[in-house]
Write an enzyme that holds these catalytic residues in place. Sequence first.
Site, short mmCIF file in Angstrom:
data_model
loop_
_atom_site.label_atom_id
_atom_site.label_comp_id
_atom_site.label_asym_id
_atom_site.label_seq_id
_atom_site.Cartn_x
_atom_site.Cartn_y
_atom_site.Cartn_z
N ALA A 22 0.89 -1.25 -0.05
CA ALA A 22 0.10 -0.15 0.07
C ALA A 22 0.69 1.41 -0.22
O ALA A 22 1.94 1.28 0.33
CB ALA A 22 -1.01 -0.07 1.17
N GLY B 83 -0.25 -5.14 0.72
CA GLY B 83 -1.40 -4.91 -0.14
C GLY B 83 -1.20 -5.54 -1.44
O GLY B 83 -2.33 -6.18 -2.11
N GLU C 120 -1.86 -9.31 -0.81
CA GLU C 120 -3.24 -9.31 -0.44
C GLU C 120 -4.27 -9.04 -1.64
O GLU C 120 -5.21 -9.67 -1.97
CB GLU C 120 -3.79 -8.56 0.51
CG GLU C 120 -3.24 -8.53 1.83
CD GLU C 120 -3.13 -7.38 2.73
OE1 GLU C 120 -3.70 -7.49 4.16
OE2 GLU C 120 -2.76 -6.12 2.39
N GLU D 80 4.04 -5.81 7.16
CA GLU D 80 3.43 -4.60 7.57
C GLU D 80 3.97 -4.52 9.20
O GLU D 80 3.89 -3.41 9.84
CB GLU D 80 1.85 -4.67 7.85
CG GLU D 80 0.96 -4.66 6.38
CD GLU D 80 1.08 -5.88 5.68
OE1 GLU D 80 0.27 -5.66 4.62
OE2 GLU D 80 1.77 -6.84 5.82
#
Length: 258
Positions: A65, A109, A112, A132
Amino acid sequence: MAYNNIVTDTKGAVGIIRLDRPKALNALCAELFEELADALDKFEADENIGAVVLTGSEKAFAAGADILEMQPKTYMDVYKSDFLSHNSERLSTFRKPVIAAVAGYALGGGCELAMMCDFILAADNAQFGQPEIKLGTIPGLGGTQRLTRAVGKSKAMEMCLTGRMMSAEEAESSGLVSRIIPLDDLMDEAVKVAGEIADLSQPIVMMCKESVNKAYETTLREGIMFERRLFHSTFSTEDQKEGMSAFAEKRTPEFKNR
Protein backbone atom coordinates in the site's frame (compact mmCIF):
# COMPACT_ATOMS: atom_id res chain seq x y z
CA MET A 1 -13.12 7.46 -16.20
CA ALA A 2 -9.57 8.34 -17.23
CA TYR A 3 -6.97 6.09 -15.59
CA ASN A 4 -3.77 7.42 -14.05
CA ASN A 5 -2.68 4.28 -12.18
CA ILE A 6 -3.76 1.34 -14.34
CA VAL A 7 -3.82 0.39 -18.01
CA THR A 8 -6.54 -1.80 -19.50
CA ASP A 9 -6.59 -3.84 -22.68
CA THR A 10 -8.38 -6.80 -24.23
CA LYS A 11 -7.15 -9.84 -26.11
CA GLY A 12 -10.12 -11.66 -27.58
CA ALA A 13 -12.46 -12.51 -24.72
CA VAL A 14 -9.81 -11.72 -22.06
CA GLY A 15 -9.69 -8.42 -20.22
CA ILE A 16 -6.28 -7.26 -19.01
CA ILE A 17 -5.65 -4.85 -16.16
CA ARG A 18 -2.08 -3.73 -15.55
CA LEU A 19 -1.14 -1.78 -12.43
CA ASP A 20 0.89 1.18 -13.66
CA ARG A 21 2.64 3.24 -10.99
CA PRO A 22 6.24 2.39 -11.91
CA LYS A 23 7.89 5.06 -9.76
CA ALA A 24 6.10 3.71 -6.69
CA LEU A 25 6.51 0.01 -7.60
CA ASN A 26 2.74 -0.07 -8.16
CA ALA A 27 1.98 0.86 -4.55
CA LEU A 28 -1.76 0.77 -3.95
CA CYS A 29 -3.40 4.15 -3.35
CA ALA A 30 -7.04 5.21 -3.04
CA GLU A 31 -7.15 6.50 -6.62
CA LEU A 32 -5.80 3.19 -7.93
CA PHE A 33 -8.52 1.26 -6.10
CA GLU A 34 -11.17 3.55 -7.61
CA GLU A 35 -9.78 2.95 -11.09
CA LEU A 36 -9.49 -0.79 -10.53
CA ALA A 37 -13.11 -0.99 -9.37
CA ASP A 38 -14.24 0.99 -12.42
CA ALA A 39 -12.31 -1.29 -14.79
CA LEU A 40 -13.75 -4.38 -13.13
CA ASP A 41 -17.27 -2.96 -13.36
CA LYS A 42 -16.80 -2.44 -17.10
CA PHE A 43 -15.36 -5.90 -17.71
CA GLU A 44 -18.11 -7.50 -15.65
CA ALA A 45 -20.78 -5.74 -17.69
CA ASP A 46 -19.12 -6.61 -21.01
CA GLU A 47 -20.63 -9.89 -22.25
CA ASN A 48 -17.72 -10.31 -24.65
CA ILE A 49 -15.26 -10.66 -21.75
CA GLY A 50 -15.13 -14.08 -20.11
CA ALA A 51 -12.07 -13.77 -17.85
CA VAL A 52 -9.59 -11.16 -16.64
CA VAL A 53 -5.83 -11.11 -16.04
CA LEU A 54 -4.51 -8.72 -13.38
CA THR A 55 -0.80 -7.97 -13.51
CA GLY A 56 1.88 -5.38 -12.75
CA SER A 57 5.41 -4.94 -14.05
CA GLU A 58 8.30 -7.38 -14.26
CA LYS A 59 9.79 -5.75 -11.16
CA ALA A 60 6.68 -5.49 -9.03
CA PHE A 61 3.11 -6.72 -9.11
CA ALA A 62 2.54 -4.30 -6.24
CA ALA A 63 5.07 -3.59 -3.52
CA GLY A 64 2.40 -2.75 -0.94
CA ALA A 65 0.00 0.00 0.00
CA ASP A 66 1.05 3.61 -0.44
CA ILE A 67 2.78 4.34 2.88
CA LEU A 68 3.12 8.05 2.11
CA GLU A 69 -0.66 8.25 1.72
CA MET A 70 -1.26 6.41 5.00
CA GLN A 71 1.49 7.88 7.19
CA PRO A 72 -0.27 11.11 8.29
CA LYS A 73 -3.62 9.48 9.07
CA THR A 74 -4.90 9.21 12.64
CA TYR A 75 -7.05 6.50 14.15
CA MET A 76 -10.13 8.68 13.82
CA ASP A 77 -9.28 9.37 10.16
CA VAL A 78 -9.13 5.70 9.27
CA TYR A 79 -12.04 4.66 11.51
CA LYS A 80 -14.52 7.29 10.39
CA SER A 81 -13.68 6.84 6.71
CA ASP A 82 -13.57 3.04 7.09
CA PHE A 83 -10.18 3.22 5.41
CA LEU A 84 -9.39 0.44 2.91
CA SER A 85 -13.02 -0.67 2.74
CA HIS A 86 -14.16 1.47 -0.19
CA ASN A 87 -13.44 -0.30 -3.51
CA SER A 88 -10.60 -2.39 -2.06
CA GLU A 89 -12.59 -5.64 -2.04
CA ARG A 90 -14.11 -5.22 -5.52
CA LEU A 91 -11.97 -8.08 -6.81
CA SER A 92 -13.47 -10.46 -4.27
CA THR A 93 -17.01 -9.72 -5.52
CA PHE A 94 -16.14 -9.87 -9.24
CA ARG A 95 -18.15 -12.73 -10.73
CA LYS A 96 -15.93 -13.65 -13.67
CA PRO A 97 -12.62 -15.47 -13.13
CA VAL A 98 -9.57 -13.31 -12.44
CA ILE A 99 -6.02 -14.63 -12.78
CA ALA A 100 -3.21 -12.79 -11.01
CA ALA A 101 -0.05 -12.83 -13.14
CA VAL A 102 2.57 -11.94 -10.53
CA ALA A 103 6.17 -10.99 -11.26
CA GLY A 104 8.57 -9.37 -8.84
CA TYR A 105 7.34 -8.08 -5.50
CA ALA A 106 3.85 -8.85 -4.22
CA LEU A 107 4.14 -7.44 -0.73
CA GLY A 108 1.63 -6.21 1.81
CA GLY A 109 -1.39 -4.94 -0.08
CA GLY A 110 0.10 -6.38 -3.26
CA CYS A 111 0.11 -9.89 -1.81
CA GLU A 112 -3.40 -9.32 -0.49
CA LEU A 113 -4.61 -8.09 -3.89
CA ALA A 114 -3.15 -11.16 -5.61
CA MET A 115 -4.89 -13.41 -3.07
CA MET A 116 -8.24 -11.80 -3.92
CA CYS A 117 -7.88 -13.22 -7.43
CA ASP A 118 -9.11 -16.70 -8.23
CA PHE A 119 -5.64 -18.11 -8.67
CA ILE A 120 -2.08 -16.88 -9.04
CA LEU A 121 0.39 -17.65 -11.80
CA ALA A 122 3.80 -16.57 -10.53
CA ALA A 123 6.89 -15.65 -12.52
CA ASP A 124 10.09 -17.31 -11.35
CA ASN A 125 11.22 -13.96 -9.85
CA ALA A 126 8.06 -13.43 -7.78
CA GLN A 127 8.32 -12.76 -4.04
CA PHE A 128 5.37 -12.67 -1.65
CA GLY A 129 5.15 -11.23 1.83
CA GLN A 130 3.21 -9.37 4.50
CA PRO A 131 5.80 -6.97 5.96
CA GLU A 132 3.35 -4.63 7.72
CA ILE A 133 4.69 -5.67 11.13
CA LYS A 134 7.93 -3.83 10.32
CA LEU A 135 5.93 -0.61 9.95
CA GLY A 136 4.23 -0.96 13.30
CA THR A 137 0.93 -2.21 11.93
CA ILE A 138 -0.71 -5.38 10.63
CA PRO A 139 -2.22 -6.47 7.28
CA GLY A 140 -5.47 -4.64 6.61
CA LEU A 141 -6.69 -6.00 3.27
CA GLY A 142 -7.30 -9.57 4.42
CA GLY A 143 -3.70 -10.75 4.66
CA THR A 144 -4.03 -12.50 8.02
CA GLN A 145 -7.16 -14.27 6.79
CA ARG A 146 -6.50 -15.22 3.17
CA LEU A 147 -2.84 -16.10 3.69
CA THR A 148 -3.76 -18.39 6.59
CA ARG A 149 -6.38 -20.13 4.46
CA ALA A 150 -3.89 -20.53 1.62
CA VAL A 151 -0.75 -21.74 3.41
CA GLY A 152 -1.87 -22.74 6.90
CA LYS A 153 -1.48 -21.16 10.33
CA SER A 154 2.20 -21.84 11.01
CA LYS A 155 3.62 -20.38 7.81
CA ALA A 156 1.13 -17.48 7.75
CA MET A 157 1.89 -16.65 11.38
CA GLU A 158 5.64 -16.67 10.72
CA MET A 159 5.31 -14.44 7.67
CA CYS A 160 2.98 -11.95 9.37
CA LEU A 161 5.05 -11.79 12.58
CA THR A 162 8.45 -11.51 10.91
CA GLY A 163 7.69 -9.90 7.54
CA ARG A 164 9.75 -12.59 5.80
CA MET A 165 9.33 -12.83 2.03
CA MET A 166 8.40 -16.08 0.31
CA SER A 167 9.95 -17.08 -3.02
CA ALA A 168 7.89 -18.30 -5.97
CA GLU A 169 9.09 -21.85 -5.31
CA GLU A 170 8.04 -21.76 -1.67
CA ALA A 171 4.73 -20.13 -2.61
CA GLU A 172 3.98 -22.93 -5.06
CA SER A 173 4.91 -25.69 -2.62
CA SER A 174 2.79 -24.02 0.06
CA GLY A 175 -0.28 -23.74 -2.14
CA LEU A 176 -0.31 -19.96 -2.46
CA VAL A 177 0.27 -20.00 -6.22
CA SER A 178 -1.00 -22.39 -8.85
CA ARG A 179 2.11 -22.59 -11.03
CA ILE A 180 5.48 -20.97 -11.67
CA ILE A 181 6.05 -19.63 -15.19
CA PRO A 182 9.31 -18.29 -16.65
CA LEU A 183 9.19 -14.50 -16.46
CA ASP A 184 9.35 -14.03 -20.22
CA ASP A 185 6.36 -16.33 -20.71
CA LEU A 186 4.19 -15.17 -17.81
CA MET A 187 1.72 -12.90 -19.60
CA ASP A 188 1.40 -15.13 -22.65
CA GLU A 189 0.58 -18.09 -20.42
CA ALA A 190 -1.83 -16.09 -18.24
CA VAL A 191 -3.71 -14.78 -21.27
CA LYS A 192 -3.76 -18.27 -22.78
CA VAL A 193 -5.26 -19.81 -19.63
CA ALA A 194 -7.75 -16.94 -19.27
CA GLY A 195 -8.70 -17.42 -22.91
CA GLU A 196 -9.35 -21.12 -22.38
CA ILE A 197 -11.68 -20.24 -19.50
CA ALA A 198 -13.34 -17.45 -21.49
CA ASP A 199 -14.19 -19.94 -24.26
CA LEU A 200 -16.35 -21.93 -21.86
CA SER A 201 -19.90 -21.15 -20.79
CA GLN A 202 -19.80 -17.93 -18.77
CA PRO A 203 -22.72 -18.75 -16.45
CA ILE A 204 -21.36 -22.22 -15.74
CA VAL A 205 -17.88 -20.81 -15.06
CA MET A 206 -19.39 -18.29 -12.64
CA MET A 207 -21.28 -21.05 -10.85
CA CYS A 208 -18.10 -23.10 -10.54
CA LYS A 209 -16.18 -20.13 -9.13
CA GLU A 210 -18.96 -19.41 -6.65
CA SER A 211 -19.02 -23.01 -5.50
CA VAL A 212 -15.24 -23.25 -4.96
CA ASN A 213 -15.26 -19.98 -3.00
CA LYS A 214 -18.04 -21.35 -0.80
CA ALA A 215 -15.58 -23.94 0.55
CA TYR A 216 -13.87 -21.18 2.52
CA GLU A 217 -17.06 -19.80 4.01
CA THR A 218 -19.08 -22.75 5.27
CA THR A 219 -18.98 -26.31 6.60
CA LEU A 220 -18.24 -29.29 4.36
CA ARG A 221 -21.82 -30.56 4.55
CA GLU A 222 -23.32 -27.16 3.70
CA GLY A 223 -20.74 -26.62 0.96
CA ILE A 224 -21.55 -29.94 -0.68
CA MET A 225 -25.25 -29.13 -0.59
CA PHE A 226 -24.54 -25.73 -2.15
CA GLU A 227 -22.46 -27.40 -4.86
CA ARG A 228 -25.17 -30.02 -5.47
CA ARG A 229 -27.87 -27.40 -5.97
CA LEU A 230 -25.70 -25.43 -8.40
CA PHE A 231 -24.90 -28.69 -10.22
CA HIS A 232 -28.61 -29.42 -10.52
CA SER A 233 -29.26 -25.90 -11.80
CA THR A 234 -26.78 -26.31 -14.68
CA PHE A 235 -29.26 -28.76 -16.21
CA SER A 236 -31.61 -25.84 -16.85
CA THR A 237 -29.07 -24.13 -19.14
CA GLU A 238 -28.74 -24.37 -22.89
CA ASP A 239 -24.97 -24.64 -22.50
CA GLN A 240 -25.24 -27.86 -20.48
CA LYS A 241 -27.39 -29.37 -23.19
CA GLU A 242 -24.91 -28.22 -25.86
CA GLY A 243 -21.86 -29.41 -23.93
CA MET A 244 -23.16 -32.92 -23.36
CA SER A 245 -24.61 -33.19 -26.86
CA ALA A 246 -21.27 -32.15 -28.33
CA PHE A 247 -19.50 -34.79 -26.26
CA ALA A 248 -21.91 -37.49 -27.40
CA GLU A 249 -21.57 -36.35 -31.02
CA LYS A 250 -17.77 -36.06 -30.77
CA ARG A 251 -17.62 -32.41 -31.77
CA THR A 252 -16.52 -29.12 -30.22
CA PRO A 253 -19.29 -27.43 -28.21
CA GLU A 254 -20.54 -24.00 -29.22
CA PHE A 255 -21.54 -22.32 -25.99
CA LYS A 256 -24.02 -19.42 -26.12
CA ASN A 257 -23.70 -18.32 -22.48
CA ARG A 258 -27.31 -19.22 -21.86
